[in-house]
Design a protein around this motif. Structure first.
Motif, PDB file in Angstrom:
ATOM      1  N   THR A  49       0.827  -1.207   0.000  1.00  0.00           N
ATOM      2  CA  THR A  49       0.000   0.000   0.000  1.00  0.00           C
ATOM      3  C   THR A  49       0.866   1.263   0.000  1.00  0.00           C
ATOM      4  O   THR A  49       0.419   2.337   0.398  1.00  0.00           O
ATOM      5  CB  THR A  49      -0.954   0.008   1.213  1.00  0.00           C
ATOM      6  N   LEU A  76      -7.830   4.123   1.417  1.00  0.00           N
ATOM      7  CA  LEU A  76      -6.385   4.236   1.571  1.00  0.00           C
ATOM      8  C   LEU A  76      -6.087   5.456   2.425  1.00  0.00           C
ATOM      9  O   LEU A  76      -6.483   6.565   2.065  1.00  0.00           O
ATOM     10  CB  LEU A  76      -5.699   4.390   0.208  1.00  0.00           C
ATOM     11  N   THR A 101      -2.945   4.782  -6.197  1.00  0.00           N
ATOM     12  CA  THR A 101      -4.396   4.607  -6.098  1.00  0.00           C
ATOM     13  C   THR A 101      -4.933   3.778  -7.264  1.00  0.00           C
ATOM     14  O   THR A 101      -5.865   3.004  -7.082  1.00  0.00           O
ATOM     15  CB  THR A 101      -5.146   5.952  -5.990  1.00  0.00           C
ATOM     16  N   VAL A 110     -10.138  -0.059  -3.887  1.00  0.00           N
ATOM     17  CA  VAL A 110     -10.083   1.223  -3.172  1.00  0.00           C
ATOM     18  C   VAL A 110     -10.915   2.264  -3.914  1.00  0.00           C
ATOM     19  O   VAL A 110     -10.800   2.415  -5.132  1.00  0.00           O
ATOM     20  CB  VAL A 110      -8.619   1.690  -2.995  1.00  0.00           C
ATOM     21  N   LEU A 113      -9.709   7.977  -0.537  1.00  0.00           N
ATOM     22  CA  LEU A 113      -8.393   8.273   0.015  1.00  0.00           C
ATOM     23  C   LEU A 113      -8.562   9.226   1.182  1.00  0.00           C
ATOM     24  O   LEU A 113      -9.393  10.131   1.120  1.00  0.00           O
ATOM     25  CB  LEU A 113      -7.516   8.909  -1.069  1.00  0.00           C
ATOM     26  N   HIS A 135      -9.432  13.105 -10.196  1.00  0.00           N
ATOM     27  CA  HIS A 135     -10.195  11.872 -10.027  1.00  0.00           C
ATOM     28  C   HIS A 135     -11.699  12.109  -9.876  1.00  0.00           C
ATOM     29  O   HIS A 135     -12.436  11.184  -9.522  1.00  0.00           O
ATOM     30  CB  HIS A 135      -9.652  11.087  -8.824  1.00  0.00           C
ATOM     31  N   SER A 169     -10.076   4.637 -11.792  1.00  0.00           N
ATOM     32  CA  SER A 169      -8.661   4.458 -11.455  1.00  0.00           C
ATOM     33  C   SER A 169      -7.793   5.363 -12.313  1.00  0.00           C
ATOM     34  O   SER A 169      -6.675   5.651 -11.976  1.00  0.00           O
ATOM     35  CB  SER A 169      -8.241   3.001 -11.613  1.00  0.00           C
TER      36      SER A 169
END
Length: 172
Positions: A49, A76, A101, A110, A113, A135, A169
């Protein structure tokens, strides 16, 4: 996705990187420096991670350490981000965050964040708000740990940045 300079290799850290990560954290002048032992453990136990950027000589020039929250395994938590002073301003931190990520979205599902930032750390504020923009994610902020909770002297509050949902992603 943010592109890092072509000569950089971005990959999982190994325990042999622990000393370099400790040095980068120390040279940052902004991160809380943990013990060198903790960086060795981090590179062993949380390599999946975390991510490191290596220069042409193979030495780490930047890193992101993180972990999946035990009670929210699709979140995360980014613990630390550091880039060598001679490599700042090249987009390395953003490329590390995007790469990490993307990998964790694919491997672990995931979708969110989290990180904490002390007030006035404008470089980190910009890094994470621009990450959210790339994102297509919302940013919620709240004080996670008030200054008075820290037992080792004066410490700024730690503001939690919760970024999500990550819509893809691959950033927009």
């Amino acid at each position: 996705m943010t592109a890092a300079p072509a000569e950089l290799l971005i990959e999982r850290p190994a325990p042999t990187d622990g000393a370099a990560l400790w040095r980068l954290a120390k040279e940052s002048k902004t991160l809380d420096l943990n013990s060198s032992y903790s960086y060795l453990l981090w590179c062993r136990d949380f390599a999946g991670t975390s991510v490191v950027a290596r220069g042409a000589d193979g030495e780490p020039v930047g890193f992101v350490t993180g972990y999946l929250r035990p009670d929210r395994p699709r979140t995360l938590l980014v613990w630390q981000v550091a880039v060598d002073p001679g490599h700042r301003g090249l987009g390395i931190a953003a490329a590390l965050l995007d790469g990490l990520t993307a990998r964790l979205a694919a491997e672990r599902g995931v979708t969110e964040l989290e990180t904490t930032i002390t007030p006035g750390n404008t470089a980190s504020e910009r890094l994470f708000t621009s990450f959210a923009e790339r994102h297509g994610a919302r940013v919620d902020r709240e004080v996670l740990f008030a200054a008075g909770l820290f037992p080792d002297g004066p410490h700024d509050p730690e503001v939690l940045y919760r970024i999500g949902p990550l819509t893809a992603s691959t950033p927009h």
